[in-house]
Design a protein around this motif. Structure first.
Motif, short mmCIF file in Angstrom:
data_model
loop_
_atom_site.label_atom_id
_atom_site.label_comp_id
_atom_site.label_asym_id
_atom_site.label_seq_id
_atom_site.Cartn_x
_atom_site.Cartn_y
_atom_site.Cartn_z
N TYR A 144 -4.51 -32.24 3.87
CA TYR A 144 -4.40 -32.87 5.18
C TYR A 144 -5.76 -33.35 5.68
O TYR A 144 -5.88 -34.41 6.31
N GLU A 145 -6.81 -32.59 5.39
CA GLU A 145 -8.14 -33.00 5.83
C GLU A 145 -8.61 -34.23 5.07
O GLU A 145 -9.30 -35.09 5.63
N ALA A 146 -8.25 -34.32 3.78
CA ALA A 146 -8.61 -35.51 3.00
C ALA A 146 -7.93 -36.75 3.58
O ALA A 146 -8.56 -37.81 3.73
N GLU A 147 -6.66 -36.62 3.90
CA GLU A 147 -5.92 -37.72 4.52
C GLU A 147 -6.54 -38.07 5.87
O GLU A 147 -6.79 -39.25 6.18
N ALA A 148 -6.80 -37.03 6.68
CA ALA A 148 -7.37 -37.24 8.01
C ALA A 148 -8.72 -37.94 7.92
O ALA A 148 -9.04 -38.80 8.75
N GLY A 149 -9.49 -37.59 6.90
CA GLY A 149 -10.80 -38.20 6.73
C GLY A 149 -10.70 -39.70 6.53
O GLY A 149 -11.52 -40.47 7.06
N TYR A 150 -9.70 -40.12 5.76
CA TYR A 150 -9.54 -41.56 5.53
C TYR A 150 -9.18 -42.27 6.83
O TYR A 150 -9.76 -43.32 7.17
N PHE A 151 -8.23 -41.73 7.57
CA PHE A 151 -7.83 -42.37 8.82
C PHE A 151 -8.95 -42.34 9.85
O PHE A 151 -9.15 -43.31 10.58
N ASP A 152 -9.68 -41.24 9.91
CA ASP A 152 -10.79 -41.19 10.85
C ASP A 152 -11.91 -42.15 10.47
O ASP A 152 -12.60 -42.69 11.34
N ALA A 153 -12.09 -42.37 9.18
CA ALA A 153 -13.10 -43.35 8.74
C ALA A 153 -12.72 -44.76 9.17
O ALA A 153 -13.60 -45.62 9.30
#
Length: 563
Positions: free
Chosen positions: A178-187
């Protein structure tokens, strides 16, 4: 004909528009009802080549959003689609002006003339440039989402490929996914925030040009909702909030007990069983062989359908870099061929999407072969079209052992539970969109705050535990429909209410449930949502108290089938 043998030619837009003007003139001048009926069939077929080309281009583009050729073709249809749509609307306007127009209702049912009226009320030449801009905005979102690659487990993965990690029994692995996914969207936070703001302003501008207060009003016309409006949807959402959510809190408590996770957080929600979620059998061929057996045994109609689909290679369901996320069914009218697109990731969702999209495709396959049904009326409104898909997920249950083996009982529980729980999320998405379009000047942070309020209303059991992206209330940006097709999502809820009733009926008499389903399918797009439910003998969920009994039955079944 196999999909890879289907030829693509960019259509001549000027010639098509000239043909539309000719058809509009003939519709206005048709001397009697018989002539008008013949002309309706004629105009309905006139767009076959254009729609086939547009859908072929979109299939190829979504299968690889990085392909420059298909990106250019998609751009072509994004730019020219509004003019074609508006030309089609002019044909509808001409039919409506003909004094014999009521013959079309007598011949084709209640949705024909009502649908043309909605088409006329939803389009305007003055919005063509805005429509083109909206199409371009959606394509930008698809590129951001479809181009997503994240680092996890020493690999570069697409968003759909994170699915198995989100269901891993190790909570640290789930959190990392989930953090990997979140990182992409936050980027891409600034771009996604700006893009959504532009979409809201664009669609509201279209609505104001046409005399509507905002797009939440215009959307009901554009979605071709017949026989109900915002007030009925509000009543439906209220019933879900008041009668379903309390039952769902019991269901979520059962899940926590079943999994042994005493205080589940958001990243624990995908875990349905202590020893892991059900896994479908591996391998494309093995699954397709199982699907062929399943549909051969379900009915003669589905046997013919699955042979056509598989023999003509009308599936692209495996995830890969550059492929757009999500799943869909589209039609290639010139070939009378449905096409199914998905992103399998070796979770139970692979079976969900297979049976779901096959439900859409089956209805399309049947309608395309009925000479009495004009191409314009092969598919009902979106809320009704989703009945075909969601009910099919349940009506194939007697054969799910072919796809799950010893995990079959676990999948049955997971699928019924997820479908029931979905009602809350779907209503949350719909209410959020009404708020966004009625308050277009909200800042990105204010949008996220509204989402978090709705999370408390519809999914009070969720604890985000400081998770990036989701924890700040931006999780709605992962929902493609909010960007691509606003106000579509409630359709899934309306169809879920029908699908759950098919499920409950099938528990006592599967044959009867299937016959009801076939009656509904065979009406194609000639009946409204409420008429289709009545055709199958189902309750209409706009009526006060209609949902409460279904919610109780679902809770009772889930309580008695804990695995």
């Amino acid at each position: 004909m196999k999909f890879n043998e289907m030829t693509y030619t960019r259509p001549d837009i000027d010639a098509l528009l000239a043909r539309c003007r000719e058809l509009a003139a003939k519709a206005a001048a048709a001397p009697d009802g018989d002539a008008l009926v013949r002309l309706y069939y004629e105009q309905s077929e006139a767009f076959a080549e254009y729609n086939t080309a547009a859908n072929l281009a979109n299939i190829h583009y979504t299968c690889d959003t990085r392909d420059a050729y298909w990106k250019a073709e998609q751009d072509f249809f994004d730019a020219n689609g509004p003019a074609v749509t508006n030309a089609s609307v002019e044909i509808s306007r001409a039919f409506l002006a003909n004094p014999h127009v009521d013959v079309l209702t007598a011949k084709f049912g209640t949705t024909c003339v009502a649908g043309m009226k909605n088409a006329v009320l939803s389009m305007d030449d003055r919005t063509v440039e805005l429509q083109q801009q909206f199409n371009a905005l959606v394509s930008r979102y698809q590129q951001i989402y479809g181009g997503a690659l994240v680092e996890l487990d020493g690999k570069q993965l697409t968003i759909p490929q994170l699915g198995p990690y989100k269901e891993d029994l190790d909570p640290a692995v789930r959190r990392a996914a989930y953090e990997a996914e979140a990182g992409y969207f936050d980027a891409h936070r600034a771009e996604l925030d700006e893009l959504y703001g532009e979409i809201v302003k664009n669609l509201n501008a279209q609505a104001r040009v046409m005399g509507y207060h905002d797009y939440s009003e215009l959307s009901y016309v554009r979605m071709n909702r017949i026989g109900y409006g915002p007030e009925e949807i509000r009543k439906f959402r209220d019933q879900v909030a008041n009668d379903v959510v309390p039952q769902l809190q019991k269901v979520m408590a059962l899940r926590a007990k079943r999994t042994g996770i005493a205080r589940p957080t958001f990243t624990d929600l995908p875990i349905m069983f202590k020893d892991g979620n059900p896994k479908p059998i591996p391998g494309y061929k093995a699954r397709m062989d199982a699907a062929r057996t399943m549909y051969h045994e379900l009915s003669p109609e589905t046997a013919e359908f699955i042979d056509f689909m598989q023999d003509n290679e009308l599936f692209d369901v495996e995830s890969r870099p550059g492929k757009m996320s999500g799943g869909y069914m589209t039609s290639l009218p010139s070939y009378k061929a449905p096409f199914i697109f998905a992103n399998w990731n070796n979770t139970s969702g692979d079976v969900d999407v297979l049976t779901h999209e096959c439900g859409h495709a089956f209805e399309g396959y049947v309608a395309e072969r009925d000479p009495e049904v004009p191409a314009d009326l092969e598919c009902p409104g979106m809320e009704s079209a989703e009945i075909h898909s969601m009910a099919m997920e349940f009506l194939t249950a007697p054969w799910h052992h072919l796809l799950f083996g010893r995990d079959t009982d676990k999948y049955a529980l997971l699928h019924a539970e997820d479908s029931f729980v979905f009602l809350a999320y779907g209503c949350e998405v719909d209410e959020f969109q009404h708020i966004m379009y009625q308050n277009p000047d909200l800042t990105p942070d204010e949008r996220n705050a509204e989402w978090l309020k709705l999370e408390k209303k519809y999914r009070p059991w969720i604890d985000f535990a400081g998770l990036p992206f989701y924890g700040r209330g931006a999780g709605w940006q992962r929902q493609l429909h909010i960007y691509e097709c606003p106000f579509y999502y409630i359709d899934y809820c309306l169809s879920t209410m029908a699908a759950l009733q098919f499920f409950l009926l099938s528990l006592t008499d599967h044959k009867d449930a299937w016959e009801r389903y076939l009656r509904l399918v065979r009406r194609a797009g000639t009946a409204s949502y409420t008429e289709l439910l009545e055709t199958a003998g189902l309750k209409v969920p706009f009526e006060e108290g209609s949902i409460k009994g279904i919610a109780q039955q679902m809770t009772d079944w889930l309580e008695s089938h804990q695995v």
